[in-house]
Design a protein around this motif. Structure first.
Motif, PDB file in Angstrom:
ATOM      1  N   GLN A  14      44.838   3.061   5.264  1.00 58.92           N
ATOM      2  CA  GLN A  14      43.656   2.304   4.214  1.00 58.92           C
ATOM      3  C   GLN A  14      43.155   3.651   3.298  1.00 58.92           C
ATOM      4  OE1 GLN A  14      40.805  -0.074   5.784  1.00 58.92           O
ATOM      5  NE2 GLN A  14      42.255  -1.518   5.812  1.00 58.92           N
ATOM      6  N   THR A  15      43.665   4.667   4.324  1.00 58.31           N
ATOM      7  CA  THR A  15      43.100   5.911   3.327  1.00 58.31           C
ATOM      8  C   THR A  15      43.403   7.082   3.083  1.00 58.31           C
ATOM      9  OG1 THR A  15      42.185   7.143   5.461  1.00 58.31           O
ATOM     10  CG2 THR A  15      40.591   5.876   4.477  1.00 58.31           C
ATOM     11  N   LYS A  16      45.056   6.876   3.623  1.00 61.19           N
ATOM     12  CA  LYS A  16      46.135   8.140   3.274  1.00 61.19           C
ATOM     13  C   LYS A  16      47.247   7.183   2.920  1.00 61.19           C
ATOM     14  CE  LYS A  16      44.672  10.625   7.281  1.00 61.19           C
ATOM     15  NZ  LYS A  16      45.560  11.647   8.069  1.00 61.19           N
ATOM     16  N   GLN A  17      48.434   7.982   2.111  1.00 63.34           N
ATOM     17  CA  GLN A  17      48.733   7.709   1.355  1.00 63.34           C
ATOM     18  C   GLN A  17      50.324   7.518   2.378  1.00 63.34           C
ATOM     19  OE1 GLN A  17      49.949   6.059  -1.794  1.00 63.34           O
ATOM     20  NE2 GLN A  17      46.863   6.403  -1.732  1.00 63.34           N
ATOM     21  N   HIS A  18      50.507   8.601   3.332  1.00 62.55           N
ATOM     22  CA  HIS A  18      52.020   8.521   3.957  1.00 62.55           C
ATOM     23  C   HIS A  18      51.628   8.449   5.068  1.00 62.55           C
ATOM     24  CE1 HIS A  18      51.812  12.567   1.894  1.00 62.55           C
ATOM     25  NE2 HIS A  18      50.522  12.413   1.848  1.00 62.55           N
ATOM     26  N   MET A  19      53.188   8.137   5.926  1.00 64.07           N
ATOM     27  CA  MET A  19      52.887   7.243   6.714  1.00 64.07           C
ATOM     28  C   MET A  19      52.765   7.527   7.946  1.00 64.07           C
ATOM     29  SD  MET A  19      56.967   5.595   6.705  1.00 64.07           S
ATOM     30  CE  MET A  19      57.818   4.849   5.045  1.00 64.07           C
ATOM     31  N   TYR A  20      52.675   8.756   8.336  1.00 62.33           N
ATOM     32  CA  TYR A  20      52.307   9.498   9.454  1.00 62.33           C
ATOM     33  C   TYR A  20      50.427   9.839   8.779  1.00 62.33           C
ATOM     34  CZ  TYR A  20      51.504  13.314  12.335  1.00 62.33           C
ATOM     35  OH  TYR A  20      51.087  14.449  13.627  1.00 62.33           O
ATOM     36  N   LEU A  21      50.045   9.475   9.867  1.00 60.02           N
ATOM     37  CA  LEU A  21      48.607   9.352  10.094  1.00 60.02           C
ATOM     38  C   LEU A  21      47.845  10.579  10.578  1.00 60.02           C
ATOM     39  CD1 LEU A  21      47.527   5.672   9.977  1.00 60.02           C
ATOM     40  CD2 LEU A  21      48.420   7.620   8.275  1.00 60.02           C
ATOM     41  N   GLY A  22      48.962  10.938  11.015  1.00 55.31           N
ATOM     42  CA  GLY A  22      48.220  12.546  12.524  1.00 55.31           C
ATOM     43  C   GLY A  22      47.370  11.703  13.324  1.00 55.31           C
ATOM     44  N   ALA A  23      46.397  12.673  14.393  1.00 58.13           N
ATOM     45  CA  ALA A  23      45.542  12.314  15.515  1.00 58.13           C
ATOM     46  C   ALA A  23      44.611  11.396  13.957  1.00 58.13           C
ATOM     47  CB  ALA A  23      44.534  13.879  15.690  1.00 58.13           C
ATOM     48  N   VAL A  24      43.965  10.086  15.029  1.00 61.44           N
ATOM     49  CA  VAL A  24      42.988   9.262  14.690  1.00 61.44           C
ATOM     50  C   VAL A  24      42.329   9.025  15.407  1.00 61.44           C
ATOM     51  CG1 VAL A  24      45.091   8.116  13.099  1.00 61.44           C
ATOM     52  CG2 VAL A  24      44.564   7.438  15.481  1.00 61.44           C
ATOM     53  N   ASP A  25      41.917   9.235  17.029  1.00 63.83           N
ATOM     54  CA  ASP A  25      41.524   9.494  17.691  1.00 63.83           C
ATOM     55  C   ASP A  25      41.853  10.271  18.766  1.00 63.83           C
ATOM     56  OD1 ASP A  25      39.006   7.848  18.634  1.00 63.83           O
ATOM     57  OD2 ASP A  25      39.911   6.965  19.956  1.00 63.83           O
ATOM     58  N   LYS A  26      40.436  10.504  19.809  1.00 59.80           N
ATOM     59  CA  LYS A  26      40.254  12.332  20.747  1.00 59.80           C
ATOM     60  C   LYS A  26      39.842  11.327  21.958  1.00 59.80           C
ATOM     61  CE  LYS A  26      40.562  16.638  21.152  1.00 59.80           C
ATOM     62  NZ  LYS A  26      39.889  17.983  20.952  1.00 59.80           N
ATOM     63  N   PHE A  27      40.216  11.881  23.029  1.00 56.16           N
ATOM     64  CA  PHE A  27      40.228  11.718  24.411  1.00 56.16           C
ATOM     65  C   PHE A  27      40.357  12.220  25.576  1.00 56.16           C
ATOM     66  CE2 PHE A  27      39.338   9.393  28.328  1.00 56.16           C
ATOM     67  CZ  PHE A  27      38.578   8.803  28.878  1.00 56.16           C
ATOM     68  N   ASN A  28      39.243  13.384  25.504  1.00 55.77           N
ATOM     69  CA  ASN A  28      39.412  13.879  26.618  1.00 55.77           C
ATOM     70  C   ASN A  28      40.552  15.754  26.134  1.00 55.77           C
ATOM     71  OD1 ASN A  28      36.891  13.476  28.584  1.00 55.77           O
ATOM     72  ND2 ASN A  28      38.920  12.876  29.599  1.00 55.77           N
ATOM     73  N   ASP A  29      41.160  15.575  26.640  1.00 60.01           N
ATOM     74  CA  ASP A  29      42.308  16.864  25.624  1.00 60.01           C
ATOM     75  C   ASP A  29      42.932  15.908  25.288  1.00 60.01           C
ATOM     76  OD1 ASP A  29      40.268  18.589  26.635  1.00 60.01           O
ATOM     77  OD2 ASP A  29      41.692  18.910  29.138  1.00 60.01           O
ATOM     78  N   GLN A  30      43.143  15.133  25.049  1.00 64.93           N
ATOM     79  CA  GLN A  30      44.285  13.328  24.833  1.00 64.93           C
ATOM     80  C   GLN A  30      43.687  13.167  23.389  1.00 64.93           C
ATOM     81  OE1 GLN A  30      45.149  10.901  27.820  1.00 64.93           O
ATOM     82  NE2 GLN A  30      46.604  12.226  28.865  1.00 64.93           N
ATOM     83  N   ASN A  31      44.846  13.458  22.717  1.00 61.78           N
ATOM     84  CA  ASN A  31      45.231  12.812  21.038  1.00 61.78           C
ATOM     85  C   ASN A  31      45.768  11.125  21.021  1.00 61.78           C
ATOM     86  OD1 ASN A  31      42.820  15.347  19.613  1.00 61.78           O
ATOM     87  ND2 ASN A  31      44.950  16.179  19.488  1.00 61.78           N
ATOM     88  N   VAL A  32      45.009  10.805  20.019  1.00 61.92           N
ATOM     89  CA  VAL A  32      46.312   9.777  19.184  1.00 61.92           C
ATOM     90  C   VAL A  32      46.859   9.616  18.525  1.00 61.92           C
ATOM     91  CG1 VAL A  32      46.226   6.868  19.319  1.00 61.92           C
ATOM     92  CG2 VAL A  32      44.742   7.845  21.467  1.00 61.92           C
ATOM     93  N   PHE A  33      47.836   9.754  18.154  1.00 60.65           N
ATOM     94  CA  PHE A  33      48.439  10.572  16.922  1.00 60.65           C
ATOM     95  C   PHE A  33      48.742   8.884  16.166  1.00 60.65           C
ATOM     96  CE2 PHE A  33      48.944  14.152  18.937  1.00 60.65           C
ATOM     97  CZ  PHE A  33      48.281  14.773  18.267  1.00 60.65           C
TER      98      PHE A  33
END
Length: 98
Positions: A14-33
């Motif tokens: 809702q806040t970004k204009q691009h399809m690629y949102l990047g990293a939206v969450d992080k858990f330990n050393d792993q990112n959710v893209f």
């Protein structure tokens, strides 16, 4: 982990204009893209890497594969993708980019 990030994907979309949102969450050393198509199909990737360009390129190519699959007249819309060819192509893209 990935399912719990879906709410964050909705908020970021809702806040970004691009399809690629990047990293939206992080858990330990792993990112959710996340990547959201114009049709609101969400691609999520749980990955340890930090190379945003590689992840973005991976999502762009997966999106191209997805569009080709959806345009196939034999694909039933809103059904799980069970094509072994699609699976192999996504794995090959992951090996190349990630």
């Amino acid at each position: 982990m990935v399912y719990s990030a879906l709410d964050l994907v909705e908020k970021a979309a809702q806040t970004k204009q691009h399809m690629y949102l990047g990293a939206v969450d992080k858990f330990n050393d792993q990112n959710v893209f996340a990547y959201v198509t114009a049709g609101q199909v969400k691609f999520l990737l749980l990955h340890e890497g930090r190379n945003e360009d590689a992840v973005r390129n991976f999502f762009l190519e997966v999106h191209e594969l997805y569009v080709k699959l959806v345009m196939n007249p034999f694909y039933e819309h809103d059904t799980p993708i069970t094509s072994p060819t699609f699976d192999r192509a996504v794995h090959a893209l992951a090996r190349r980019h990630l």
